[in-house]
Design a protein around this motif. Sequence first.
Motif, short mmCIF file in Angstrom:
data_model
loop_
_atom_site.label_atom_id
_atom_site.label_comp_id
_atom_site.label_asym_id
_atom_site.label_seq_id
_atom_site.Cartn_x
_atom_site.Cartn_y
_atom_site.Cartn_z
N UNK A 28 3.94 -9.58 2.35
CA UNK A 28 3.77 -8.67 3.56
C UNK A 28 4.77 -7.24 3.64
N UNK A 29 4.54 -6.46 2.17
CA UNK A 29 5.24 -5.21 1.94
C UNK A 29 4.33 -4.14 2.39
N UNK A 30 4.31 -3.88 3.38
CA UNK A 30 3.33 -2.69 4.00
C UNK A 30 3.51 -1.49 3.17
N UNK A 31 4.65 -0.90 3.22
CA UNK A 31 5.22 0.12 2.15
C UNK A 31 4.37 0.09 1.18
N UNK A 32 4.64 -0.60 0.28
CA UNK A 32 3.95 -0.78 -0.96
C UNK A 32 2.42 -0.57 -0.88
N UNK A 33 2.04 -1.43 -0.21
CA UNK A 33 0.41 -1.37 -0.07
C UNK A 33 -0.20 0.17 0.50
N UNK A 34 0.74 0.54 1.44
CA UNK A 34 0.39 1.96 1.76
C UNK A 34 0.21 3.04 0.34
N UNK A 35 1.38 2.91 -0.41
CA UNK A 35 1.48 3.67 -1.53
C UNK A 35 0.17 3.28 -2.52
N UNK A 68 -3.21 5.36 -4.01
CA UNK A 68 -3.35 5.68 -5.40
C UNK A 68 -4.91 5.13 -5.73
N UNK A 69 -5.36 3.93 -4.89
CA UNK A 69 -6.54 3.34 -5.08
C UNK A 69 -7.79 4.19 -5.15
N UNK A 70 -7.48 5.15 -3.94
CA UNK A 70 -8.65 6.35 -3.69
C UNK A 70 -8.43 7.13 -4.65
N UNK A 71 -7.21 7.71 -5.12
CA UNK A 71 -7.26 8.64 -6.17
C UNK A 71 -7.90 8.17 -7.52
N UNK A 72 -7.65 6.85 -7.73
CA UNK A 72 -8.39 6.42 -9.02
C UNK A 72 -9.72 6.62 -9.04
N UNK A 73 -10.39 6.27 -7.61
CA UNK A 73 -11.81 6.42 -7.74
C UNK A 73 -12.23 7.68 -8.07
N UNK A 74 -11.62 8.78 -7.35
CA UNK A 74 -11.73 10.16 -7.69
C UNK A 74 -11.77 10.35 -9.05
N UNK A 75 -10.71 10.00 -9.78
CA UNK A 75 -10.57 10.45 -10.94
C UNK A 75 -11.52 9.80 -11.87
N UNK A 120 -3.23 -5.00 6.96
CA UNK A 120 -2.96 -4.99 5.56
C UNK A 120 -4.23 -5.74 5.00
N UNK A 121 -4.34 -6.95 5.63
CA UNK A 121 -5.46 -7.94 5.03
C UNK A 121 -6.53 -7.38 4.89
N UNK A 122 -7.24 -6.78 6.05
CA UNK A 122 -8.52 -6.08 5.75
C UNK A 122 -8.55 -5.06 4.91
N UNK A 123 -7.65 -4.13 4.95
CA UNK A 123 -7.71 -3.02 3.97
C UNK A 123 -7.90 -3.60 2.37
N UNK A 124 -6.97 -4.48 2.07
CA UNK A 124 -6.87 -4.80 0.86
C UNK A 124 -8.18 -5.69 0.61
#
Lengths: 224, 224
Positions: free
Chosen positions: B126-133, B137-144, B175-179
């Motif tokens: 349940x570390x929302x902070x980390x998930x946010x980061x 990064x996930x979306x940036x990786x897709x662009x890369x 968070x669950x849905x996002x992940x």
Amino acid sequence: MHILERIPQESARDFAFRVLKENIVSLELKPGTLISENEMAMELGVSRTPVREAIIDLSKVSIIETVPQRGSFVAYIDPKMVEESRFLRKVLDKAVIEVACDIASKEYIDALEENVHLQEFYLEKSDTEKIFTLDNLFHELIYSAAQKDIIYDMRSTMMLHFDRVRTLSVEAVKDLKIVNDHRSMLEAIKSHDKEAAVALVEKHLNRYSFDEDRIREEFPEYFK
Amino acid sequence: MHILERIPQESARDFAFRVLKENIVSLELKPGTLISENEMAMELGVSRTPVREAIIDLSKVSIIETVPQRGSFVAYIDPKMVEESRFLRKVLDKAVIEVACDIASKEYIDALEENVHLQEFYLEKSDTEKIFTLDNLFHELIYSAAQKDIIYDMRSTMMLHFDRVRTLSVEAVKDLKIVNDHRSMLEAIKSHDKEAAVALVEKHLNRYSFDEDRIREEFPEYFK
DNA sequence: TCTAGTCTACTTGTATACTAGTGTATCTAT
DNA sequence: ATAGATACACTAGTATACAAGTAGACTAGA
């Protein structure tokens, strides 16, 4: 470098930006050229600060590469970047014209109408220069009509990569076809026909082919 | 204004840019606030020049408005701009994930795999902070992976408009849905399933609703 | 009380000065 | 002649100085 006339009331920064942009796209400044902030400031009759600010802007889209303590260089033609700018244009133009079909106000329709009318007028006179200017304005108007002005700015800056290889393309796109495309797009917007509009954009953009191999062969010194 | 720690070797300009961005998005700097170049330079312990350059950058996307000889102000929340940024994200994310489905290399797939794995790991905790980061990064990786890095930069800056209203939204996205979304997207990319990928992006973005009326009612002073 | 004028304290825009790093040419020593 | 040290001329990054314009407070006069 070809120095343009400074528009009255234009800020030094905008002036420097405009001059840089023109010279890079026209290949007056060749890829690999060192742009000295000092030298350019002298030539433009302004100080380093506004020149520097303009360079920073252009570095953002990698059309200029700045190496700290070494210099700012006109980027070599990078097919990856050309592709990225072409991609951006295609994706955005299609999405934006859809919005324009939905929400373009009469005011903008009228402006587009006048614009296309003038394109047809100058087509008659074979004034390619004028058509070129009207062409750019046409697309900007569509973005405005769709209320996507900031996005248009981004598109413009990014398009420098593509505009520059277009300078190298001998195969001129026929003005007649371009103007016809624009007329059709306008009609699609007027009749809110999104599907047709998107198809037209697709077709329109496919007219601008980029024969990388040929250009690379002819101007190898422009590539990294 | 909340002053962040300066990262070693970070240029003064990047530092100023980062601090400004954070403070604007977090609404630590409220809409309408005057940002004095001088004052901020003092607070950050740098000179006006890099602060000014950062402000210029942010003015480009109208998140800061600069009036010559008057000052630079944090822009009020403008629904038109929020819409423009949301539009940009939706259009680009969909188009880019399609490309990623086509050309993502193993290297990037692996990186995405690790990223999503970590998201699941921190979801457990349940570390929302980390998930946010990791989310960013996930979306940036897709662009890369799709070789659209410059476009990602544009998207990021433009997204500030949207990120800032997201700060005001009470309705936290689970968070669950996002992940789960991210996991599905990754699988779609791995199996080159463009259609599924685009549909997932669409669904993903629809989770972030923007109830303008409610926010406007609750924070009228943030609107123009 | 109101208005016109002025002064002050701010702002950004631009110009210039200083710092530190890089590449090259040249000089020196072997 | 060649390798290495060194001086120099350039660069961008940053700091500071100056110019020009704005807004608001204050004052003087009707």
